[in-house]
Every structure is written in structure tokens, then in C-alpha cells.
Enzyme design. Sequence first.
Site, PDB file in Angstrom:
ATOM      1  N   HIS A  42      -6.902   1.898   2.782  1.00 58.70           N
ATOM      2  CA  HIS A  42      -7.837   0.931   2.508  1.00 58.70           C
ATOM      3  C   HIS A  42      -9.061   1.161   3.713  1.00 58.70           C
ATOM      4  CE1 HIS A  42      -5.431  -2.358   4.909  1.00 58.70           C
ATOM      5  NE2 HIS A  42      -5.532  -1.180   5.549  1.00 58.70           N
ATOM      6  N   ARG A  57      -3.825   6.403  -2.304  1.00 57.88           N
ATOM      7  CA  ARG A  57      -2.714   5.685  -2.272  1.00 57.88           C
ATOM      8  C   ARG A  57      -1.572   6.508  -3.355  1.00 57.88           C
ATOM      9  NH1 ARG A  57      -4.179  -0.774  -2.923  1.00 57.88           N
ATOM     10  NH2 ARG A  57      -5.734  -0.614  -1.191  1.00 57.88           N
ATOM     11  N   TRP A  87       0.882  -1.230  -0.042  1.00 57.03           N
ATOM     12  CA  TRP A  87       0.037   0.058   0.041  1.00 57.03           C
ATOM     13  C   TRP A  87       0.916   1.228  -0.171  1.00 57.03           C
ATOM     14  CZ3 TRP A  87      -1.264  -4.412   3.120  1.00 57.03           C
ATOM     15  CH2 TRP A  87      -2.443  -4.882   2.563  1.00 57.03           C
ATOM     16  N   ALA A 133     -13.616 -11.309   6.261  1.00 53.02           N
ATOM     17  CA  ALA A 133     -13.631  -9.787   5.782  1.00 53.02           C
ATOM     18  C   ALA A 133     -13.274  -9.956   4.441  1.00 53.02           C
ATOM     19  CB  ALA A 133     -12.488  -9.109   6.447  1.00 53.02           C
ATOM     20  N   GLN A 151     -13.532   2.096  -1.849  1.00 57.19           N
ATOM     21  CA  GLN A 151     -13.813   0.690  -1.239  1.00 57.19           C
ATOM     22  C   GLN A 151     -14.789   0.560  -0.619  1.00 57.19           C
ATOM     23  OE1 GLN A 151     -10.162  -0.452   0.534  1.00 57.19           O
ATOM     24  NE2 GLN A 151      -8.930  -0.944  -1.412  1.00 57.19           N
ATOM     25  N   VAL A 210      -5.830 -11.505   7.220  1.00 55.82           N
ATOM     26  CA  VAL A 210      -6.715 -12.739   7.152  1.00 55.82           C
ATOM     27  C   VAL A 210      -6.031 -14.054   6.953  1.00 55.82           C
ATOM     28  CG1 VAL A 210      -8.646 -11.498   6.050  1.00 55.82           C
ATOM     29  CG2 VAL A 210      -6.834 -12.245   4.541  1.00 55.82           C
TER      30      VAL A 210
HETATM   31  C1  FA5 Z   1      -6.852  -4.069  -0.043  1.00 55.05           C
HETATM   32  O1  FA5 Z   1      -6.953  -2.835   0.023  1.00 55.05           O
HETATM   33  C2  FA5 Z   1      -7.678  -4.936   1.243  1.00 55.05           C
HETATM   34  N1  FA5 Z   1      -7.694  -4.003   2.401  1.00 55.05           N
HETATM   35  C3  FA5 Z   1      -8.849  -5.590   0.971  1.00 55.05           C
HETATM   36  C4  FA5 Z   1      -9.163  -6.700   1.981  1.00 55.05           C
HETATM   37  C5  FA5 Z   1      -9.986  -6.606   2.812  1.00 55.05           C
HETATM   38  C6  FA5 Z   1      -8.460  -8.108   1.739  1.00 55.05           C
HETATM   39  C7  FA5 Z   1     -10.476  -7.256   3.670  1.00 55.05           C
HETATM   40  C8  FA5 Z   1      -8.983  -8.832   2.667  1.00 55.05           C
HETATM   41  C9  FA5 Z   1      -9.850  -8.775   3.528  1.00 55.05           C
HETATM   42  P1  FA5 Z   1      -6.144  -4.372  -2.359  1.00 55.05           P
HETATM   43  O2  FA5 Z   1      -5.021  -3.311  -2.346  1.00 55.05           O
HETATM   44  O3  FA5 Z   1      -6.076  -5.673  -3.257  1.00 55.05           O
HETATM   45  O4  FA5 Z   1      -6.760  -4.736  -0.850  1.00 55.05           O
HETATM   46  O5  FA5 Z   1      -7.458  -3.457  -2.876  1.00 55.05           O
HETATM   47  C10 FA5 Z   1      -8.647  -3.812  -2.981  1.00 55.05           C
HETATM   48  C11 FA5 Z   1      -9.295  -3.428  -4.095  1.00 55.05           C
HETATM   49  O6  FA5 Z   1      -9.088  -2.014  -4.408  1.00 55.05           O
HETATM   50  C12 FA5 Z   1      -9.017  -4.089  -5.350  1.00 55.05           C
HETATM   51  O7  FA5 Z   1      -9.399  -5.490  -5.737  1.00 55.05           O
HETATM   52  C13 FA5 Z   1      -9.265  -3.067  -6.646  1.00 55.05           C
HETATM   53  O8  FA5 Z   1     -10.364  -3.178  -6.879  1.00 55.05           O
HETATM   54  C14 FA5 Z   1      -9.115  -1.765  -5.817  1.00 55.05           C
HETATM   55  N2  FA5 Z   1      -8.053  -0.945  -5.942  1.00 55.05           N
HETATM   56  C15 FA5 Z   1      -6.841  -1.242  -5.632  1.00 55.05           C
HETATM   57  N3  FA5 Z   1      -5.960  -0.052  -5.904  1.00 55.05           N
HETATM   58  C16 FA5 Z   1      -6.482   0.587  -6.637  1.00 55.05           C
HETATM   59  C17 FA5 Z   1      -6.413   1.964  -7.524  1.00 55.05           C
HETATM   60  N4  FA5 Z   1      -5.246   2.353  -7.572  1.00 55.05           N
HETATM   61  N5  FA5 Z   1      -7.493   2.410  -8.009  1.00 55.05           N
HETATM   62  C18 FA5 Z   1      -8.407   1.852  -8.079  1.00 55.05           C
HETATM   63  N6  FA5 Z   1      -8.990   0.696  -7.533  1.00 55.05           N
HETATM   64  C19 FA5 Z   1      -8.136   0.102  -6.861  1.00 55.05           C
END
Ligand code: FA5
Length: 345
Positions: free
Chosen positions: A176, A202, A156, A313, A216, A259
Site C-alpha cells: 500500500h 499484492r 495484505w 489519513a 493507490q 488509525v
Molecule cells: C489500504 O491499503 C490502506 N493502506 C488504506 C488506508 C490508508 C486506510 C490510510 C487508512 C488510512 P485496503 O487494503 O483496503 O487499505 O486498500 C485500499 C483500496 O485499494 C481499496 O479500497 C481498493 O480500492 C483498493 N484495492 C485493494 N486491493 C485491491 C486489488 N487487489 N486490486 C485493485 N484495487 C485494490
Amino acid sequence: MTEELERFKAQALSELEAIAETGELEAWRIRHLGRKSPLTGILRGLATLPLEERRRLGAAANELKVFLEESLAQKRQALREAETARLLAAAALDVTLPGRPWPQGGLHITTQIQREVCDIFVAMGFQVAEGPEVEWDYYNFEALNIPKDHPARDMWATLWIDYERDGERPMLLRTHTSPVQIRVMEQTRPPVRVVVPGKVYRYEATDATHEWMFYQIEGLAVDANITMADLKGTLFQFARRLFGPERRVRFRCDYFPFVEPGVDMSIDCFVCGGKGCRLCSESGWIEILGAGMVHPNILRRVGYDPEVYSGFAFGMGLERIAMLRHGIDDIRLFYANDLRFLRQF
Ligand code: FA5
């Protein structure tokens, strides 16, 4: 002389009748009732006439003068009324004209999809919770099993707040919505069922699928006897309600520090039906979220006994869901404020 008066009268009346504008009336008055008019000439000459004739002609000439003055007043009145009627007719409501379009606002596409996703989970018994966008390092990382200097922080790219305490920067823009899991569990006892929509940030270069600010939705369910089957069943139902009753889902192992086990969930591509196309990068599957069983350390940290309680989650990116839903090929369109794009939804 009386014949002459009759001629004056006929001439004056025919001219008056021909007048169509109030502006022409004054010229008519000067011509027929003014100082140099024939009628005024007759009235002036009366004094030179014999008494009998003076009386007769004087009475007739005065009568004509009054008559012409009244005719003028009537004509003025008639012209005014006609003009008013014309003006009213021009300004009157034309019911055959189309109405004027009234500028109307609408909900942003992200708000629409956010409400739709929340509604699906609310119908399954979840509550909606919110948390701060400016967050402590503790909630965004530490409490989620991501200690300082842990390589998982690299997942992240973070925007830090310019505030120092003990030589450290403990504040950031949340990367997130997962920190709200901790905030909710700190304040409630199981059973917990919440979804958390919100903005996240981010430190990332933007491209067609990445924004530096996006939305999100987090989900969390904790109770006695919650298993991986509950996670799969809940997310399967969600995918079918949002993307259609014939959708299939696929879970694969993934890593998130908070998780254990962790998974990502994909749906079968609704464009090609799983055969492989441009949308699904020829794989037949489209990834929509990350999920997993809440790590026992996290339960312990908020005072839940992991021997008694377990939970699942998940977290998904809302713009990515909206892009799939509407066939949008560039996430940067969402917040560029181009009405030609926004008005389509
Ligand atoms: C997370 O942020 C975790 N907190 C998700 C999670 C929650 C996992 C609870 C397990 C339990 P990740 O970094 O993969 O995961 O982001 C989750 C979603 O956010 C991605 O699948 C995507 O749909 C979206 N996402 C991530 N980065 C970006 C971005 N830069 N722009 C738009 N959407 C994004």
C-alpha cells in the site's frame, strides 16, 4: 520532283502530328529521314541529274530534310512537356482529400484519474509526495503498527524480495502507499498535508475487481487540532468534486492498525441514486476508500507529540475510482494493453 517532295512533306507532317507518345518518334524518323526513306533516296540520286536540276532539287531536298529534323525536335519537346505536365498533375496535392491520420498517443486512463484526484487535493492545499515501490518491512508494516507475526499482516498478501538479513526477509514490494506517510513525517515537521500516488503490489489472484499490481493514492494531514470533522469535510469535498455536487457520503467503522478510529467511506450510488442496483450490489452505497485518525503510536514513532498534534489519513484504489467513473466492469482491462479499451479514454 518538287511536287514529290511536297507530298513527302505533307505525309510526314500529318503522321508526325498524329503521334501522341515519344516512343513512336523513332519509327517516324526511320521512315522519313532514315537510310531507306524516300527523301534519302532522292538525295542519293542527285548525282545522276543534270547540274541545274541537281542544284534546284538538292537545295529543296536538303531544305525539307532540315525542316523535318526541326519538326521532329519540336514534336519531341512538345510531347515531353505534355508528359511532365501529366505527371505533375497526377502527383499534385489534392486539397479535397482527407488528411492522413497521424498516430497519436494519449495518457493512460490511470494516469488521467491520478492527475484528476491529485489536482482536487492540491486545490485544497495538499502537496504531492512519492516513495519507493521496493520497500522495507519496517515502513510497510512495523512503523505502521503491524509488528511481525501480527494477524493484521494477513490483510495484505505480500510479495517478498529474495534478500535475507539476519535470517529474515526485510524487503518487499509495498502492499500500500501508507509507508510513505512514515517517510514524509520522518523528514518534515507539522503542518503536513500530502497526497501520495503510486503503484502497489499484492500476492493476490486476479478477478474483476482485484489486480496483483494497482495504484493507490494516500492522503495525510497532521497539525495541531485536526479532528475527525476535518477528515469528513475533506473527503466529502473530494467525493463531490470527483463524482458530482449532489453526492452523499457515508462513513462506517473499519479497522486499519495505523488509525484510531478507522473508517471506510462510501458514496451514494450514482446509477440508482441510492435505491439499489447491480453496481452497488443492491445496497445503494459504493465503498471508495479507507481512512481514519493517525494512531498516536505512529506520531510518537516519528517524533511528533500526540498531545500536541493529531492527523487524519486515507487511502484509495485508483482503478476502482476510474471503474466507477467510467462504468468499467473488469479491472483486468487496465493493464492488458488492448488498444480497443485504452483508446476509449
Ligand atoms: C489500504 O491499503 C490502506 N493502506 C488504506 C488506508 C490508508 C486506510 C490510510 C487508512 C488510512 P485496503 O487494503 O483496503 O487499505 O486498500 C485500499 C483500496 O485499494 C481499496 O479500497 C481498493 O480500492 C483498493 N484495492 C485493494 N486491493 C485491491 C486489488 N487487489 N486490486 C485493485 N484495487 C485494490
